[in-house]
Enzyme design. Structure first.
Site: not given
Ligand code: M1P
Length: 246
Positions: A133, A221, A9, A178, A122, A207, A11, A219
Site C-alpha cells: 500500500r 440485492d 460507493d 489490493s 482494519r 462501478d 471510489d 448491486f
Molecule cells: O474501491 C474501494 C477499495 O479501495 C481501496 O482499494 P485499492 O487501494 O486497492 O485501490 C481499498 O481501500 C479497498 O479496501 C477498497 O475496497
C-alpha cells in the site's frame, strides 16, 4: 428525512479511484441534498480515515449514513452507532492462520516493483496488497495495468479461497492494488440491515458490479435498486435522471 436513500460507493463512483472528490460532485451533492427529495449515504470498503481523505468535509455535510468498511463501522448523522471487529470474530489463533497464509503466498511472487505495507488490518476486514500500500500513485496506476494482464490478484484470490476454504471468507477485488478479505456476508450488503426498514427505496450506485467486484452483492440485492456507473460523471447523470422522475 426522505423515504428514498441514494447510497453510493466511493471510489470510481463519487470520486476517481483514490483521488479526492471534485468540486462538481460536491456541487451536485449539495443540490441533491437541498432538493429534500432524497437522503444520501455512502458505503465503501475503505476505513473512515481514507473515506475522509477522499471526501473531505463533504463526509460530514451531505450524508445521513456513512458506512466504512462495508458498514462494520457505521455512522448516522455523524454519530457512530455500530462497530464490528474481524479479530474478535475469528479469535487470535484463526486470525493469524489467515495472515500467515497471505504472507506465505506474497513471499512467492515477483512483480515489476514491490513496496511496503502488504497487509492492513482494519476493523472489519484484512486488506492485502501484492505491491504494497505504500507504493506511489504512479506505481499504483502501473500495478493496476499490470494486474489487468497478469491477473496477480485473481490468482492470489483463487489460492486463498482454496487454502482458507474452512474459514468461510469473502475475498473481493475492489480497488486498484489490493483485495479485501472478510467473513462471508460482511460485504456491502452488511450495511443494509441498518437502513432497509427506514426507506421505501434504496438506490445503490457502484462501478464494480460484476461478479467478484466489491459492489456485486449489494448491486443485485433485492433490497436495493442497483445502478452500475462508469465514472463520477456517469453517477451525476444517472442520479439526475432519477431525480427528474420524482
Ligand atoms: O474501491 C474501494 C477499495 O479501495 C481501496 O482499494 P485499492 O487501494 O486497492 O485501490 C481499498 O481501500 C479497498 O479496501 C477498497 O475496497
Amino acid at each position: 428525512m426522505s423515504n428514498i436513500l441514494l447510497l453510493f460507493d466511493v471510489d470510481g463512483t463519487l470520486t476517481k479511484p483514490r483521488l479526492p472528490i471534485e468540486q462538481k460532485m460536491i456541487d451536485q451533492l449539495c443540490t441533491w441534498k437541498d432538493s429534500k427529495k432524497v437522503d444520501l449515504g455512502i458505503v465503501g470498503g475503505s476505513d473512515i480515515g481514507k473515506q475522509r481523505e477522499q471526501l473531505q468535509d463533504s463526509i460530514d455535510t451531505f450524508f445521513q449514513y456513512v458506512f466504512s468498511e462495508n458498514g462494520m463501522v457505521a455512522y448516522q448523522n455523524n454519530q457512530l452507532f455500530h462497530e464490528m471487529s474481524i479479530v474478535r470474530h475469528f479469535g487470535e489463533s484463526q486470525f493469524q492462520e489467515i495472515i500467515n497464509c497471505c504472507l506465505q503466498y506474497l513471499s512467492t511472487i515477483n512483480l515489476p516493483v514491490k513496496r511496503g505495507t502488504f497487509i492492513e488490518i482494519r476493523k472489519g476486514m484484512i486488506n492485502v496488497s501484492p505491491i504494497g500500500r505504500s507504493c506511489s500513485q504512479e506505481e499504483r496506476n502501473a500495478f493496476f495495468e499490470y494486474d489487468k494482464i497478469h491477473h496477480v490478484r485473481k490468482k492470489m484470490k483463487e489460492y486463498l479461497e482454496q487454502m482458507l476454504n474452512d474459514f468461510h471468507l469473502n475475498i473481493s477485488i475492489g480497488g486498484q492494488i489490493s483485495m479485501d478479505i472478510f467473513p462471508q456476508g460482511w460485504d456491502k450488503t452488511y450495511c443494509l440491515q441498518f437502513i432497509e426498514s427506514r426507506y421505501d427505496k434504496i438506490y445503490f450506485f457502484g462501478d464494480k458490479t460484476d461478479p467478484g467486484g466489491n459492489d456485486f452483492e449489494i448491486f443485485q440485492d433485492s433490497r436495493t435498486i442497483g445502478h452500475r456507473v462508469e465514472s463520477p460523471d456517469d453517477t451525476i447523470q444517472q442520479v439526475q435522471n432519477i431525480l427528474d422522475q420524482l
